[in-house]
Design a protein around this motif. Structure first.
Motif, PDB file in Angstrom:
ATOM      1  N   LEU A  44       1.479   0.769 -21.319  1.00 23.87           N
ATOM      2  CA  LEU A  44       2.710   1.564 -21.265  1.00 23.87           C
ATOM      3  C   LEU A  44       3.751   1.034 -22.247  1.00 23.87           C
ATOM      4  CD1 LEU A  44       3.055   1.979 -17.385  1.00 23.87           C
ATOM      5  CD2 LEU A  44       2.428   3.769 -19.030  1.00 23.87           C
ATOM      6  N   VAL A  45       3.769  -0.287 -22.424  1.00 20.97           N
ATOM      7  CA  VAL A  45       4.701  -0.901 -23.369  1.00 20.97           C
ATOM      8  C   VAL A  45       4.260  -0.639 -24.801  1.00 20.97           C
ATOM      9  CG1 VAL A  45       5.641  -3.110 -24.167  1.00 20.97           C
ATOM     10  CG2 VAL A  45       5.388  -2.669 -21.716  1.00 20.97           C
ATOM     11  N   LEU A  46       2.986  -0.876 -25.091  1.00 26.88           N
ATOM     12  CA  LEU A  46       2.473  -0.731 -26.456  1.00 26.88           C
ATOM     13  C   LEU A  46       2.574   0.700 -26.958  1.00 26.88           C
ATOM     14  CD1 LEU A  46      -0.729  -2.949 -26.113  1.00 26.88           C
ATOM     15  CD2 LEU A  46       1.283  -3.497 -27.500  1.00 26.88           C
TER      16      LEU A  46
ATOM     17  N   MET B 154       7.175   1.563 -12.167  1.00 25.85           N
ATOM     18  CA  MET B 154       6.016   2.057 -12.926  1.00 25.85           C
ATOM     19  C   MET B 154       4.878   2.498 -12.005  1.00 25.85           C
ATOM     20  SD  MET B 154       7.116   1.888 -15.905  1.00 25.85           S
ATOM     21  CE  MET B 154       8.746   2.025 -15.156  1.00 25.85           C
ATOM     22  N   LEU B 155       4.724   1.822 -10.881  1.00 26.06           N
ATOM     23  CA  LEU B 155       3.634   2.149  -9.963  1.00 26.06           C
ATOM     24  C   LEU B 155       3.753   3.578  -9.451  1.00 26.06           C
ATOM     25  CD1 LEU B 155       3.439  -1.172  -7.908  1.00 26.06           C
ATOM     26  CD2 LEU B 155       1.997  -0.482  -9.832  1.00 26.06           C
TER      27      LEU B 155
ATOM     28  N   GLY C 208       0.779  -1.226   0.000  1.00 22.38           N
ATOM     29  CA  GLY C 208       0.000   0.000   0.000  1.00 22.38           C
ATOM     30  C   GLY C 208       0.809   1.273   0.000  1.00 22.38           C
ATOM     31  N   GLU C 209       2.088   1.200  -0.322  1.00 24.37           N
ATOM     32  CA  GLU C 209       2.928   2.388  -0.279  1.00 24.37           C
ATOM     33  C   GLU C 209       2.768   3.289  -1.497  1.00 24.37           C
ATOM     34  OE1 GLU C 209       6.963   1.452   0.571  1.00 24.37           O
ATOM     35  OE2 GLU C 209       6.498   0.327   2.406  1.00 24.37           O
ATOM     36  N   THR C 210       2.212   2.767  -2.583  1.00 26.21           N
ATOM     37  CA  THR C 210       1.897   3.595  -3.745  1.00 26.21           C
ATOM     38  C   THR C 210       0.385   3.786  -3.806  1.00 26.21           C
ATOM     39  OG1 THR C 210       1.658   1.699  -5.231  1.00 26.21           O
ATOM     40  CG2 THR C 210       3.863   2.663  -5.002  1.00 26.21           C
TER      41      THR C 210
ATOM     42  N   ALA D  70       5.401   4.521 -23.963  1.00 19.91           N
ATOM     43  CA  ALA D  70       5.490   5.519 -22.896  1.00 19.91           C
ATOM     44  C   ALA D  70       6.631   5.247 -21.932  1.00 19.91           C
ATOM     45  CB  ALA D  70       4.164   5.589 -22.132  1.00 19.91           C
ATOM     46  N   ASP D  71       7.087   3.998 -21.866  1.00 19.14           N
ATOM     47  CA  ASP D  71       8.184   3.693 -20.945  1.00 19.14           C
ATOM     48  C   ASP D  71       9.106   2.664 -21.581  1.00 19.14           C
ATOM     49  OD1 ASP D  71       9.636   2.394 -18.577  1.00 19.14           O
ATOM     50  OD2 ASP D  71       8.625   4.113 -17.653  1.00 19.14           O
TER      51      ASP D  71
END
Length: 344
Positions: free
Chosen positions: A70-72, A100-101, A37-39, A75-76
């Protein structure tokens, strides 16, 4: 993570293994073991107020789809490199996901907002075969009425071709040719004629505007599925289809009143019925029974039946004629066990 959320992600991982996506299975097991739960994304998933299971809100597939998008989209690049090398160890994969999170919180939150919609065009193999069978049985043009149509990719099945046992069913210049592992007899050679097509969905998608979202729900290590999806989306951009937004039963009640002489209305749904509310289920069945009593009607289902057998059950309900079992098929169309009787 609550026991329910762990169970949901691991059950979905097991399903990914069975359906030929070991990378997505590994991804989901890592999320089940390590998400915290940190993100903001982790906190939202862990505190999900609804049903996290695939038969409910499918939270695991929402998050997996957001990462794949994000891959398609490019974006990253770091995540794309990890996805392109499925042999990397769990630590390297997890470090990329954990990054990524934080980095793409707004994007992932957006993907969590709506449930995944599969739009699997390979299911059209069953629709092509059933269309030929129904045409041989009734000799009528078909009006296609799809429930849970999403982007309507499987409303265009007559533009696809099916190749089984050395035979081809469909146009020579088909936008997409399907070649599932096929057991049982081939369908009849009687080519269907389509008089019209329309669909309904609670949240219809646009093949052009929502292209990335639709592609993102295809599992990242399934290149053949991605290629089929791109071909189907390219066709959809050139072949408009009416997809209404609304309740399936209410829409069906209206459409079934618009029958035309010489046309067989074909109502169909593929891995949709389990998501209908009890009220919608009851109203839709009643609407079809009323319409069938007044003239010929067909309902084609390809649905999970919890029988313990592999894949989905395929059947037709005919007015007149009753229930006809057609066999079983893989949920993603990899194989079809066609057991339809002769259509006469």
């Amino acid at each position: 993570m609550s026991a329910a959320h762990r169970t949901a992600m691991r059950q979905q991982a097991d399903a990914c293994d069975r359906l030929g996506s070991p990378f997505t299975a590994r991804l989901l097991r890592l999320l089940a073991d390590r998400l915290d739960g940190e993100t903001a994304v982790g906190a939202r998933v862990l505190g999900w107020p609804g049903d996290p299971l695939t038969t409910g809100d499918a939270v695991a597939l929402r998050l997996a789809g957001g990462l794949h998008a994000l891959v398609l989209s490019g974006a990253d690049e770091a995540l794309a490199r990890v996805y392109a090398n499925p042999g990397l160890g769990d630590e390297q994969l997890w470090q990329a996901i954990a990054c990524m999170l934080n980095t793409h919180d707004a994007h992932l939150q957006h993907w969590l907002d709506t449930p995944p919609q599969t739009n699997e065009p390979a299911r059209s193999a069953v629709l092509i075969a059933a269309g030929h069978w129904l045409t041989a049985r009734f000799g009528l043009e078909l009006e296609l009425l799809e429930l849970g149509a999403s982007a309507g990719l499987n409303l265009r099945w007559d533009a696809f071709a099916l190749e089984v046992q050395g035979q081809r069913f469909g146009p020579a210049d088909a936008a997409l040719t399907l070649r599932p592992d096929w057991t049982g007899p081939p369908p009849p050679a009687t080519a269907p004629r389509i008089a019209g097509r329309a669909g309904v969905d609670l949240n219809p998608l646009d093949p052009a505007r929502d292209r990335l979202r639709i592609l993102s729900y295809v599992w990242a290590d399934q290149g053949a599925r991605l290629a089929r999806m791109r071909a189907a989306l390219d066709l959809a951009a050139k072949m408009p289809v009416e997809i209404a937004q609304g309740d399936a039963a209410e829409w069906l009640e209206q459409r079934l009143d618009l029958r035309r002489p010489g046309v067989l209305q074909l109502v169909y749904h593929t891995v949709v019925w389990q998501y209908l509310s009890p009220e919608t289920d009851s109203r839709a069945r009643a609407a079809m029974a009323r319409a069938g009593a007044a003239g010929p009607l067909a309902r084609l289902g390809m649905e999970q039946d919890h029988s313990g057998q592999p894949g989905a059950a395929i059947w037709l309900d005919l007015w007149p004629g009753g229930r006809v079992d057609l066999g079983r098929a893989d949920f993603h169309g990899r194989w079809v066990d066609w057991q339809a009787p002769a259509p006469g």
